[in-house]
Design a protein around this motif. Structure first.
Motif, PDB file in Angstrom:
ATOM      1  N   ALA A  17       5.713   6.326   3.041  1.00  0.00           N
ATOM      2  CA  ALA A  17       4.255   6.519   2.984  1.00  0.00           C
ATOM      3  C   ALA A  17       3.875   7.763   3.771  1.00  0.00           C
ATOM      4  O   ALA A  17       3.289   7.685   4.853  1.00  0.00           O
ATOM      5  N   ASP A  55      -4.925   6.264  -3.283  1.00  0.00           N
ATOM      6  CA  ASP A  55      -3.588   6.068  -3.822  1.00  0.00           C
ATOM      7  C   ASP A  55      -3.418   6.854  -5.118  1.00  0.00           C
ATOM      8  O   ASP A  55      -4.301   6.899  -5.968  1.00  0.00           O
ATOM      9  N   GLU A  90       0.080  -7.355  -2.401  1.00  0.00           N
ATOM     10  CA  GLU A  90      -0.746  -6.729  -1.378  1.00  0.00           C
ATOM     11  C   GLU A  90      -0.033  -6.797  -0.041  1.00  0.00           C
ATOM     12  O   GLU A  90       0.629  -7.788   0.277  1.00  0.00           O
ATOM     13  N   ASP A 120       1.431   1.637  -1.968  1.00  0.00           N
ATOM     14  CA  ASP A 120       0.508   2.602  -1.396  1.00  0.00           C
ATOM     15  C   ASP A 120      -0.329   1.905  -0.342  1.00  0.00           C
ATOM     16  O   ASP A 120      -0.381   0.667  -0.289  1.00  0.00           O
ATOM     17  N   LEU A 121      -0.975   2.694   0.487  1.00  0.00           N
ATOM     18  CA  LEU A 121      -1.748   2.136   1.593  1.00  0.00           C
ATOM     19  C   LEU A 121      -3.161   1.755   1.195  1.00  0.00           C
ATOM     20  O   LEU A 121      -3.920   1.247   2.010  1.00  0.00           O
ATOM     21  N   GLY A 122      -3.531   2.017  -0.065  1.00  0.00           N
ATOM     22  CA  GLY A 122      -4.834   1.599  -0.546  1.00  0.00           C
ATOM     23  C   GLY A 122      -5.929   2.612  -0.342  1.00  0.00           C
ATOM     24  O   GLY A 122      -7.085   2.352  -0.655  1.00  0.00           O
ATOM     25  N   GLN A 130       0.994  -4.064   3.774  1.00  0.00           N
ATOM     26  CA  GLN A 130       1.074  -2.757   4.414  1.00  0.00           C
ATOM     27  C   GLN A 130       2.540  -2.445   4.677  1.00  0.00           C
ATOM     28  O   GLN A 130       3.228  -3.211   5.357  1.00  0.00           O
ATOM     29  N   GLY A 154       2.380   6.941  -1.689  1.00  0.00           N
ATOM     30  CA  GLY A 154       3.228   5.965  -1.019  1.00  0.00           C
ATOM     31  C   GLY A 154       4.656   6.112  -1.514  1.00  0.00           C
ATOM     32  O   GLY A 154       5.053   7.138  -2.054  1.00  0.00           O
ATOM     33  N   ASN A 174      -7.271  -2.584  -0.389  1.00  0.00           N
ATOM     34  CA  ASN A 174      -6.094  -3.150   0.260  1.00  0.00           C
ATOM     35  C   ASN A 174      -4.860  -2.306  -0.021  1.00  0.00           C
ATOM     36  O   ASN A 174      -4.775  -1.616  -1.042  1.00  0.00           O
ATOM     37  N   GLY A 175      -3.893  -2.392   0.894  1.00  0.00           N
ATOM     38  CA  GLY A 175      -2.591  -1.833   0.600  1.00  0.00           C
ATOM     39  C   GLY A 175      -1.979  -2.593  -0.557  1.00  0.00           C
ATOM     40  O   GLY A 175      -2.096  -3.821  -0.645  1.00  0.00           O
TER      41      GLY A 175
END
Length: 739
Positions: free
Chosen positions: A626, A656, A550, A651-653, A552, A609, A583-584
């Protein structure tokens, strides 16, 4: 090796300096250095903090070195280099679109798809706050340079910039166009690029430029590679970091610096013909854990410039190695590999990647030229001799003597009319052997099988005083093991033709000959890559192993330096219940792919992403960044069987998406089927975390004494459809063992 403020952090919590560098001495954790002398007592907790700081930029997928710093004075930029972050992402396929978006004042993320070629040499004046990134491993800007004049906050990534060279202008005095030029520019990150055959320099950074990081970039087949300067009046010291770069068969300025602080670590110099690192006026170079091979004058200073060295390897080098200590210490954290590991790591990771760029796995490279001329390191040399054992592990040559048709092109120097220089800076192209209008053909002995062949044909030209005269019109139609490549331009003067094809060798020799309709055909160099062979795996299980993280990120981080939140077996490229959609996230999927038949396979990723796919150690697909949903692809030649596969993804969550596909001559684009994926499996590892432990024991007990052939599955050791003492004995043998 992790460093902060010039200090290496030991694996037992002690911080110690490198006495060879003059930083101080190891006295159990107390360190003195010219910059860090106020940190007299470095205890375990502080060292641990520095480890986290050192990992920060790499783990975030951003630059390491000066480009990550805020800078100061005229070079201040809060937050360091972020490029076009926050701007609109666009994909360009034409020169006009590329020029339009790079010259806008607003921030942009400009994604280059395929080859963008200019009919005439030129340059694009890039404005501040831009990210320029190639999609896939074949994105290229051809015959056009990038000019960064008085700008800041630029990222250039995963891109090839090439063929900007005017034949005959070896010294770059007529076509004074650099591949990338920085003039009073700051906060620039150049990463995973390949720069080759420019007009003057490949990367020239002058006039008070600074806070630049150049990482995992290839400088190849060129005269003047790079300048990293500051400014004389008023005095300004440029700040530059080079790491994990490959200087491949260049000549000079690798780099040359005046009025600069330059930190170079984990770079690879191969076949440099004049000099490598040159510290000129008021320059301090810190050169660490770098590998010099078959190169001339690895490092030296002049006019007050100094080079301080540590942990480098000199392999078959000649010329100057003059070191002198100084007080420059990099003011940032970084992690350095051992110099002995640099050639393999850098050649695998530098540049945009791709099977067609892979230097390993049995790749054979041959340069055709007259005997006695400069050879290209990393290539076999063919001088026109009759086929035979060359004494270098290979047998190759011509059906009849062909040395009379081996040519080397020289022309009058623009710099000094009394001297002659090669017509082409890429010496692989400056030599050639003709096929005597079809009466000669070339062969190399190889095992039977599939091969991917890249062939460069042609004759470099210059209308001035060229020696020997080459006013020959050549139609370079070629037959490569029976596959005919037709010259698209017909017979021309001073023309290059590059062909790529896949061929099948059945008689133990790969043959290259002039093809039907060809005339006066000539070859310069060939690159021959065998299909990747499968691996032998004793036991396999279904699906893949997934490590879940997890965070960013903007670009793919170094997952190997991170600790996963969870890991386990998954059916395909989906982390399933491990993922938290709020979450990312980042994932590394590893396992095996079962290739059904020999052939060329195209792999495709679609992701919102960043994603990157490897077969074995070969990077096949690069789809990093991203920047919204995008597709990227790459091909590789494979033989049937099991091949290691690895996919990195973040990925940024939010919304995704990840799709992983393949295609071949036998079938179109489709998601890779689950039943084609597998993983090395240790008996009893029921949760797929790589170790047999208490969690697996809990799952194992669910099968205990259950008479069910389908449910017993791979646990049944004696085919009695019952899990009992026989199976438990094997399970116990694997306890707490990893594959």
């Amino acid at each position: 090796m992790v460093f902060y403020c010039g200090v290496e952090i030991g694996d037992k919590g002690h911080c110690f300096s490198n006495a060879e560098n003059g930083y101080g001495q190891d006295n159990g954790g107390d360190v003195m250095s010219s910059v860090c002398k106020h940190k007299r007592r470095l205890v375990f907790s502080f060292c641990a903090l520095l480890v986290l700081i050192a990992a920060g930029n790499t783990l975030a997928g951003g630059p390491v070195g000066f480009a990550a710093m805020d800078g100061q004075g005229i070079h201040y930029l809060a937050g360091g280099t972020t490029g076009g972050a926050g701007g609109r992402a666009v994909t360009v396929e034409t020169l006009s679109d590329l020029d339009y978006y790079l010259t806008q004042t607003a921030p942009y993320i400009v994604q280059v798809k395929g080859h963008i070629a200019s009919p005439t040499p030129g340059r694009i004046n890039v404005k501040s706050n831009k990210t320029l990134i190639g999609l896939g491993n074949d994105a290229a800007i051809i015959n056009q340079g990038l000019n960064l004049n008085g700008v800041s906050n630029i990222i250039i990534k995963n891109l090839t910039i090439r063929d900007y060279h005017m034949m005959g202008d070896y010294d770059g005095k007529v076509n004074d166009y650099d591949a990338i030029a920085l003039r009073n520019a700051h906060h620039v990150w150049i990463d995973r690029c390949h720069l080759s055959r420019a007009g003057d320099g490949l990367l020239d950074m002058t006039y008070a430029s600074g806070y630049v990081t150049v990482s995992r970039t290839i400088f190849s087949y060129h005269n003047k590679a790079s300048i990293a300067d500051g400014r004389e009046n008023p005095l300004h010291i440029g700040k530059y970091t080079f790491h994990h770069c490959w200087f491949n068969n260049t000549v000079q300025r690798n780099t040359a610096s005046s009025r600069a602080d330059l930190h170079v670590f984990n770079c690879y110099f191969l076949g440099v013909r004049s000099y490598c690192m040159n510290a000129r006026t008021d320059t301090r170079i810190l050169l660490e854990h770098t590998y010099f091979q078959q190169s001339k004058s690895p490092y030296y200073g002049e006019n007050g410039g100094r080079v301080q060295v540590s942990g480098n390897i000199l392999d078959q080098t000649t010329g100057y190695t003059i070191a002198q200590d100084h007080d420059f210490v990099p003011p940032y954290a970084y992690t350095a590999d051992k110099a002995a590991d640099v050639p393999a790591k850098v050649t695998a990771q530098a540049g945009p990647g791709g099977f067609h760029n892979d230097a390993g796995h049995g790749a054979i490279r041959v340069n055709f030229l007259p005997a006695g001329r400069p050879e290209t390191q990393g290539y076999l040399s063919d001088y026109g001799y009759v086929f035979g054992d060359r004494g270098n592990g290979y047998s190759y040559g011509w059906n009849a003597a062909n040395t009379a048709n081996a040519l080397w092109r020289l022309t009058t120097s623009y710099k000094d009319e009394a001297s002659q220089v090669p017509v082409d800076q890429d010496l692989r192209r400056n030599g050639l052997i003709t096929m005597d209008n079809g009466s000669r053909y070339w062969q190399i002995a190889v095992p039977n099988g599939l091969y991917h062949v890249t062939l460069m044909c042609g004759d470099p030209g210059d209308p001035r005083n060229i020696t020997p005269a080459n006013n020959v019109y050549r139609n370079n139609t070629i037959s490569i093991e029976g596959v005919v490549a037709v010259d698209p331009d017909g017979a021309l003067l001073w023309d290059y033709d590059e062909y790529t094809t896949v061929v099948q060798v059945t008689d133990g020799r790969l043959t290259i000959a002039q093809g039907p309709g060809g005339s006066q055909a000539a070859i310069c160099f060939a690159e021959i890559r065998p299909a990747r062979a499968p691996v032998a795996v004793e036991t396999i299980g279904p699906g893949l192993l997934c490590r879940y993280y997890e965070g960013q990120w903007t670009f793919l981080p170094d997952f190997e330096a991170l600790t996963p939140i969870a890991q386990g077996a998954v059916a395909n490229f989906d982390p399933g219940e491990m993922a938290d959609p709020n979450n990312g996230l980042g994932c590394v999927f590893e396992g095996l792919i079962d290739i059904p038949a020999d052939g060329w396979y195209l792999f495709i990723t679609e992701s919102t992403g960043g994603s990157r796919l490897f077969i074995g150690t070969t990077e096949v697909v690069d789809n990093d960044g991203a920047f919204g949903l995008k597709e990227s692809s790459g091909g590789i030649l494979l033989t049937a069987g099991l091949h290691p596969i690895r996919l990195e993804w973040f990925d940024l969550g939010e919304n995704d998406e990840l799709g992983v596909y393949w295609a071949s001559d036998a079938f179109g684009k489709e998601r890779i089927p689950d039943d084609r994926l597998a993983r090395p499996w240790r008996y009893g590892d029921l949760n797929g975390d790589g170790v047999v432990n208490a969690e697996d024991l809990s799952l194992f007990t669910e099968f205990w004494l259950q008479y069910d052939c389908d449910r017993a599955g791979g646990l049944d050791r004696n085919a009695d459809c019952l899990i009992n003492g026989v199976e438990f004995s094997t399970f116990a043998e694997q306890w707490l063992m990893t594959p």
